[in-house]
Design a protein around this motif. Structure first.
Motif, mmCIF file in Angstrom:
data_model
loop_
_atom_site.group_PDB
_atom_site.id
_atom_site.type_symbol
_atom_site.label_atom_id
_atom_site.label_comp_id
_atom_site.label_asym_id
_atom_site.label_seq_id
_atom_site.Cartn_x
_atom_site.Cartn_y
_atom_site.Cartn_z
ATOM 1 N N ARG A 72 0.716 -1.427 -0.037
ATOM 2 C CA ARG A 72 -0.056 -0.017 -0.018
ATOM 3 C C ARG A 72 0.843 1.281 -0.021
ATOM 4 O O ARG A 72 0.354 2.361 -0.545
ATOM 5 N N ARG A 73 1.863 1.107 0.533
ATOM 6 C CA ARG A 73 2.885 2.512 0.576
ATOM 7 C C ARG A 73 3.634 2.478 -0.760
ATOM 8 O O ARG A 73 4.434 3.694 -0.950
ATOM 9 N N ARG A 74 3.660 1.527 -1.614
ATOM 10 C CA ARG A 74 4.272 1.850 -3.037
ATOM 11 C C ARG A 74 3.223 1.940 -4.136
ATOM 12 O O ARG A 74 2.419 1.043 -4.229
ATOM 13 N N VAL A 77 3.897 2.638 -10.210
ATOM 14 C CA VAL A 77 4.909 3.300 -11.031
ATOM 15 C C VAL A 77 6.191 3.268 -10.146
ATOM 16 O O VAL A 77 7.346 2.997 -10.659
ATOM 17 N N GLU A 78 6.087 3.263 -8.985
ATOM 18 C CA GLU A 78 7.660 2.890 -8.195
ATOM 19 C C GLU A 78 7.734 1.519 -8.078
ATOM 20 O O GLU A 78 9.029 1.298 -8.284
ATOM 21 N N VAL A 79 7.034 0.532 -7.969
ATOM 22 C CA VAL A 79 7.324 -0.799 -8.187
ATOM 23 C C VAL A 79 7.886 -1.261 -9.501
ATOM 24 O O VAL A 79 9.075 -1.897 -9.525
ATOM 25 N N VAL A 80 7.379 -0.680 -10.441
ATOM 26 C CA VAL A 80 7.883 -0.824 -11.915
ATOM 27 C C VAL A 80 9.189 -0.308 -11.934
ATOM 28 O O VAL A 80 10.012 -0.959 -12.661
ATOM 29 N N GLY A 81 9.363 0.988 -11.541
ATOM 30 C CA GLY A 81 10.585 1.571 -11.722
ATOM 31 C C GLY A 81 11.761 0.910 -10.832
ATOM 32 O O GLY A 81 13.113 0.702 -11.440
#
Length: 459
Positions: A72-74, A77-81
């Motif tokens: 939930r905190r990510r 787009v951040e995960v993919v990055g």
């Protein structure tokens, strides 16, 4: 010799601690190579953030498990990055494992790129789970071209394999498919190509008609899972080496050609929408399970074994014995007419039985059970003829115990009919106070005088 003083003991401990520091015993470059290669990728990323010393450590991880990176905190787009950065920086020649749990919508090209990178680095285990999107991804990748793959698990991901693949998937041992279309030709192609296949899972897959497994020439195929495929009408198994079979769903026709190797079965039968099942279909399949050593099932299975009229007012049980069964678990599902009588009638056909688990956590017996009281209670409680003696039984567990009077009937039955009993555990749900019945103190005391090892736990 005088015992060591406190000071000497401290000095010895400090000396031991110094000797144990890996940074002083392992060369710097070797330690860094070990961390960059053998640490799971998320542990490596954390180490690079927290330790200045390893901040510039190269990414060579063999295990690229990103299953826990989504939170939930990510944001997506951040995960993919993060994943994209790992693949761009990966310097290793091999990747043994890639696990991805992601909403694929909008990033399909990147997923294809990551997967192809793994294919070029001798991937052995690939897990792609797109269940977060609730939409099947039609990934344009030919899995049958991959020679090194041993484990393939696809969730909400389209899977195709040609009938004849010269190289691909020859080493595959485990295949798990969930929420995808499965065709008859797909199943045939799997067993024609994957000659070392040991385990196949089909979970919530779409398949109409007949599932036919032709593994007569396979020497290692041992496990089959078929879970909730409502359009399936018939299962045919020609698998001489099959040891474990799990089925979850409505009662359907099953035909197993050879059962010599079959040892364990989990048959979690459920009711169809009309609360009706084809009892005759189930009775016809019982003969395939008489050699089992381990069986877990639901009350629908026991219902098929109940006495029935055979003419001239006579009642008879289906003629089945389970001579090798040592472990048995029964899960009660609503509605059912099963009582202790049905359990006892089955158990008496299992002379080698050692362990019994009765799961009633989602079930409650009726306050009044007239048929039991009038027709069955006296027969079960009559111990003079020893019809229900369970000589080998040592362990009994009741999950979801709530203190109902018929639950105490069950407990009393086991303490009276199992002379080798060692453990009897009653698991009471912590949140079941509203469902729990007032304890019958006198009866519980009587039971404990027969067997003092009754244990009540909260789970």
């Amino acid at each position: 010799m005088a015992p060591p003083t406190r000071r000497s003991r401290v000095e010895m401990a400090e000396s031991s601690n110094k000797r144990m520091k890996p940074s002083e015993t392992v060369p710097e470059d070797v330690l860094e190579l070990m961390m960059s290669t053998y640490l799971p990728v998320q542990s490596l990323l954390t180490t690079r953030v927290l330790s200045k010393r390893f901040r510039e450590t190269e990414v060579r991880s063999l295990d690229l498990d990103f299953s826990g990176i989504y939170s939930r905190r990510r944001r997506k787009v951040e995960v993919v990055g993060i994943i994209e950065k790992v693949f761009n920086q990966h310097k290793g020649s091999e990747i043994h494992r890639f696990v991805l749990l992601l909403n694929h919508i909008g990033v399909e090209d990147k997923i294809i790129s990551w997967t192809n990178t793994c294919f070029g680095k001798n991937i052995k285990e690939l897990v792609l789970d797109f269940s977060k999107a609730r939409k099947v991804m039609a990934i344009p990748i030919d899995f049958s071209a991959v020679e090194s793959l041993q484990v393939l698990k696809l969730r909400w991901c389209k899977f195709e394999i040609p009938d004849s693949s010269p190289k691909g998937l020859k080493l595959l041992k485990t295949l798990s498919l969930m929420r995808t279309q499965v065709m008859v030709k797909t199943i045939d192609a799997i067993f024609n190509n994957c000659i070392h296949l040991e385990s196949l899972e089909l979970i919530e897959c779409r398949m109409d008609g007949i599932l036919s497994i032709r593994a007569q020439n396979h020497k290692k195929f041992k496990s089959l899972v078929v879970s909730f495929m409502p359009d399936l009408r018939h299962i045919r198994l020609d698998a001489p080496t099959l040891e474990n079979y799990k089925y979850d769903g409505y009662v359907i026709c099953v035909n197993i050609l050879i059962t010599n190797a079959l040892k364990e079965a989990n048959l979690y039968y459920t009711r169809i929408r009309r609360l009706y099942h084809q009892k005759s279909d189930l009775v016809d399949t019982l003969r395939f399970y008489t050699r089992l050593t381990v069986l877990a099932t639901t009350t629908i299975f026991l219902e098929a074994l109940t006495k029935r009229y055979v003419g001239e007012g006579r009642l008879e049980n289906p003629p089945f014995k389970f001579e090798n069964l040592t472990e048995f678990k029964i899960s009660f599902i609503t509605p059912t007419f099963c009582t202790l009588f049905d359990i006892a009638e089955f158990l008496k056909e299992c002379p080698k039985l050692k362990q019994v688990v009765i799961d009633i956590q989602n079930f409650t017996f009726e306050p009044q059970m007239y048929f039991w009281e009038i027709h069955h209670k006296a027969q079960i409680q009559n111990t003079s003829n020893n019809n229900y003696l369970l000589k080998c039984l040592t362990d009994v567990k009741i999950i979801g115990y709530k203190g109902h009077w018929h639950e105490l009937d069950i407990v009393e039955f086991f303490v009276k009919n199992a002379p080798s009993l060692k453990r009897l555990e009653l698991q009471m749900p912590k949140n079941a106070k509203n469902d729990a019945h007032t304890p019958d103190v006198a009866r519980i005391k009587l039971i404990k005088t027969i067997f003092s090892g009754v244990k009540v736990t909260e789970v």
